[in-house]
Design a protein around this motif. Sequence first.
Motif, PDB file in Angstrom:
ATOM      1  N   LYS A   1     -15.422  74.430  73.001  1.00 47.09           N
ATOM      2  CA  LYS A   1     -14.226  73.652  73.322  1.00 47.09           C
ATOM      3  C   LYS A   1     -13.415  74.230  74.472  1.00 47.09           C
ATOM      4  N   VAL A   2     -13.662  75.511  74.831  1.00 42.99           N
ATOM      5  CA  VAL A   2     -12.913  76.133  75.924  1.00 42.99           C
ATOM      6  C   VAL A   2     -13.737  77.279  76.495  1.00 42.99           C
ATOM      7  N   ALA A   3     -13.692  77.404  77.815  1.00 42.25           N
ATOM      8  CA  ALA A   3     -14.349  78.525  78.495  1.00 42.25           C
ATOM      9  C   ALA A   3     -13.276  79.505  78.955  1.00 42.25           C
TER      10      ALA A   3
ATOM     11  N   SER B   1      -7.485  86.733  69.489  1.00 43.44           N
ATOM     12  CA  SER B   1      -6.907  85.677  68.650  1.00 43.44           C
ATOM     13  C   SER B   1      -5.936  84.788  69.427  1.00 43.44           C
ATOM     14  N   MET B   2      -5.491  85.234  70.594  1.00 43.59           N
ATOM     15  CA  MET B   2      -4.585  84.427  71.404  1.00 43.59           C
ATOM     16  C   MET B   2      -5.240  83.121  71.845  1.00 43.59           C
ATOM     17  N   VAL B   3      -6.558  83.129  71.999  1.00 42.71           N
ATOM     18  CA  VAL B   3      -7.259  81.924  72.469  1.00 42.71           C
ATOM     19  C   VAL B   3      -7.169  80.819  71.434  1.00 42.71           C
ATOM     20  N   GLY B   4      -7.453  81.144  70.175  1.00 40.72           N
ATOM     21  CA  GLY B   4      -7.372  80.140  69.118  1.00 40.72           C
ATOM     22  C   GLY B   4      -5.973  79.582  68.959  1.00 40.72           C
ATOM     23  N   ALA B   5      -4.967  80.452  69.089  1.00 41.73           N
ATOM     24  CA  ALA B   5      -3.583  80.000  68.969  1.00 41.73           C
ATOM     25  C   ALA B   5      -3.207  79.051  70.100  1.00 41.73           C
ATOM     26  N   ARG B   6      -3.726  79.304  71.291  1.00 43.52           N
ATOM     27  CA  ARG B   6      -3.388  78.467  72.443  1.00 43.52           C
ATOM     28  C   ARG B   6      -4.153  77.153  72.456  1.00 43.52           C
TER      29      ARG B   6
ATOM     30  N   ALA C   1      -6.084  83.601  95.193  1.00 43.95           N
ATOM     31  CA  ALA C   1      -7.442  83.056  95.187  1.00 43.95           C
ATOM     32  C   ALA C   1      -7.461  81.537  95.252  1.00 43.95           C
ATOM     33  N   GLY C   2      -6.314  80.897  95.050  1.00 39.02           N
ATOM     34  CA  GLY C   2      -6.237  79.442  95.116  1.00 39.02           C
ATOM     35  C   GLY C   2      -6.942  78.733  93.980  1.00 39.02           C
ATOM     36  N   ILE C   3      -6.934  79.336  92.782  1.00 39.14           N
ATOM     37  CA  ILE C   3      -7.642  78.719  91.655  1.00 39.14           C
ATOM     38  C   ILE C   3      -6.703  78.269  90.537  1.00 39.14           C
ATOM     39  N   GLY C   4      -5.411  78.251  90.808  1.00 43.96           N
ATOM     40  CA  GLY C   4      -4.460  77.893  89.765  1.00 43.96           C
ATOM     41  C   GLY C   4      -4.680  76.511  89.183  1.00 43.96           C
ATOM     42  N   ASP C   5      -5.079  75.548  90.034  1.00 47.99           N
ATOM     43  CA  ASP C   5      -5.279  74.187  89.543  1.00 47.99           C
ATOM     44  C   ASP C   5      -6.601  74.024  88.807  1.00 47.99           C
ATOM     45  N   LEU C   6      -7.397  75.089  88.715  1.00 40.06           N
ATOM     46  CA  LEU C   6      -8.673  75.046  88.000  1.00 40.06           C
ATOM     47  C   LEU C   6      -8.596  75.742  86.644  1.00 40.06           C
ATOM     48  N   LEU C   7      -7.378  76.151  86.251  1.00 44.12           N
ATOM     49  CA  LEU C   7      -7.174  76.866  84.994  1.00 44.12           C
ATOM     50  C   LEU C   7      -6.144  76.142  84.135  1.00 44.12           C
ATOM     51  N   ASP C   8      -6.444  76.035  82.845  1.00 46.93           N
ATOM     52  CA  ASP C   8      -5.501  75.415  81.912  1.00 46.93           C
ATOM     53  C   ASP C   8      -4.524  76.425  81.321  1.00 46.93           C
TER      54      ASP C   8
ATOM     55  N   ARG D   1     -16.813  72.841  88.159  1.00 48.68           N
ATOM     56  CA  ARG D   1     -17.871  72.192  87.377  1.00 48.68           C
ATOM     57  C   ARG D   1     -17.524  72.159  85.895  1.00 48.68           C
ATOM     58  N   LEU D   2     -16.949  73.227  85.389  1.00 52.80           N
ATOM     59  CA  LEU D   2     -16.530  73.238  83.987  1.00 52.80           C
ATOM     60  C   LEU D   2     -15.472  72.176  83.730  1.00 52.80           C
ATOM     61  N   ARG D   3     -14.481  72.117  84.620  1.00 49.55           N
ATOM     62  CA  ARG D   3     -13.410  71.135  84.465  1.00 49.55           C
ATOM     63  C   ARG D   3     -13.940  69.720  84.604  1.00 49.55           C
ATOM     64  N   ALA D   4     -14.870  69.498  85.532  1.00 50.25           N
ATOM     65  CA  ALA D   4     -15.460  68.171  85.719  1.00 50.25           C
ATOM     66  C   ALA D   4     -16.221  67.727  84.479  1.00 50.25           C
ATOM     67  N   GLY D   5     -16.747  68.706  83.744  1.00 49.18           N
ATOM     68  CA  GLY D   5     -17.451  68.402  82.506  1.00 49.18           C
ATOM     69  C   GLY D   5     -16.533  68.244  81.308  1.00 49.18           C
ATOM     70  N   GLY D   6     -15.230  68.298  81.540  1.00 48.64           N
ATOM     71  CA  GLY D   6     -14.255  68.082  80.474  1.00 48.64           C
ATOM     72  C   GLY D   6     -13.925  69.302  79.653  1.00 48.64           C
ATOM     73  N   LEU D   7     -14.303  70.493  80.142  1.00 50.73           N
ATOM     74  CA  LEU D   7     -14.056  71.709  79.366  1.00 50.73           C
ATOM     75  C   LEU D   7     -12.834  72.439  79.912  1.00 50.73           C
ATOM     76  N   PRO D   8     -11.831  72.706  79.086  1.00 53.29           N
ATOM     77  CA  PRO D   8     -10.687  73.507  79.537  1.00 53.29           C
ATOM     78  C   PRO D   8     -11.140  74.914  79.920  1.00 53.29           C
ATOM     79  N   THR D   9     -10.406  75.521  80.843  1.00 52.96           N
ATOM     80  CA  THR D   9     -10.723  76.878  81.290  1.00 52.96           C
ATOM     81  C   THR D   9      -9.475  77.746  81.202  1.00 52.96           C
ATOM     82  N   ALA D  10      -9.681  79.025  80.967  1.00 52.28           N
ATOM     83  CA  ALA D  10      -8.545  79.934  80.829  1.00 52.28           C
ATOM     84  C   ALA D  10      -8.943  81.346  81.209  1.00 52.28           C
ATOM     85  N   ILE D  11      -7.950  82.147  81.530  1.00 50.85           N
ATOM     86  CA  ILE D  11      -8.096  83.590  81.692  1.00 50.85           C
ATOM     87  C   ILE D  11      -7.512  84.265  80.462  1.00 50.85           C
ATOM     88  N   LEU D  12      -8.199  85.301  79.983  1.00 53.83           N
ATOM     89  CA  LEU D  12      -7.673  86.184  78.937  1.00 53.83           C
ATOM     90  C   LEU D  12      -7.833  87.604  79.465  1.00 53.83           C
ATOM     91  N   SER D  13      -6.721  88.226  79.825  1.00 59.62           N
ATOM     92  CA  SER D  13      -6.796  89.449  80.613  1.00 59.62           C
ATOM     93  C   SER D  13      -5.840  90.532  80.134  1.00 59.62           C
TER      94      SER D  13
END
Length: 229
Positions: A4-6, A162-167, A136-143, A110-122
Amino acid sequence: MTIKVAVFDAYGTLFDVAAAARRASREPGGAALAAHWQELAATWRDKQLQYTWLRAITGQHEPFWRVTVDALDYALEAHGLSEQATLRDRLLALYRELDAYPEVPEMLSRLRAGGLPTAILSNGSPEMLLDAVTSAGIGDLLDAVLSVEDVGVYKPDARVYSMVGARFDCTPKEVLFVSSNGWDAAGAAGFGFRTIWVNRAGLPMDRLPDRPAHVLTDLESVPELATAP
């Protein structure tokens, strides 16, 4: 189970952590670094990671920027460059605008085009991550951009994962997690994520209880693995 999320680690996964030293070595005034920028970059990164683990173990948390500065100071002294104040300032400035790896924008698109949300966990501090994502100009490619500062401890503590599941309101098995750090991919696998280790350097597998589901040399095929059964 359907993904459900990458989710991606940031430093070393999306952003090239060696870029700051490489760029500084090629700039006017970078002669002192030119001969061994790779060694300095490696020491800087190794100490940065070691300090996060030690702070997590001892409960002495400090934001990642503080850890990054401390690690650089160690690296500069180790390589006989501790008197180079101008170089130190430049390296820290460049770390706020690290290069993304070349395949990153298209892969996220490509992930976003396939309907998959994307995120950073850092491990990164929020302001550091904002600078890197913007540069890097990738802000609009991250949820979402998730920082460990929300829980006050570094990876691989389970509170971070566990932050991913909560979000995203998902179970661990519905998360695809991608990291260039073998220990991070293993920690996330132990938490229950489906994991990919991006092993750009061709390193041996870490001897840890859990292992990543996939090992890649870059990020190009992540979208295919995200939709694989």
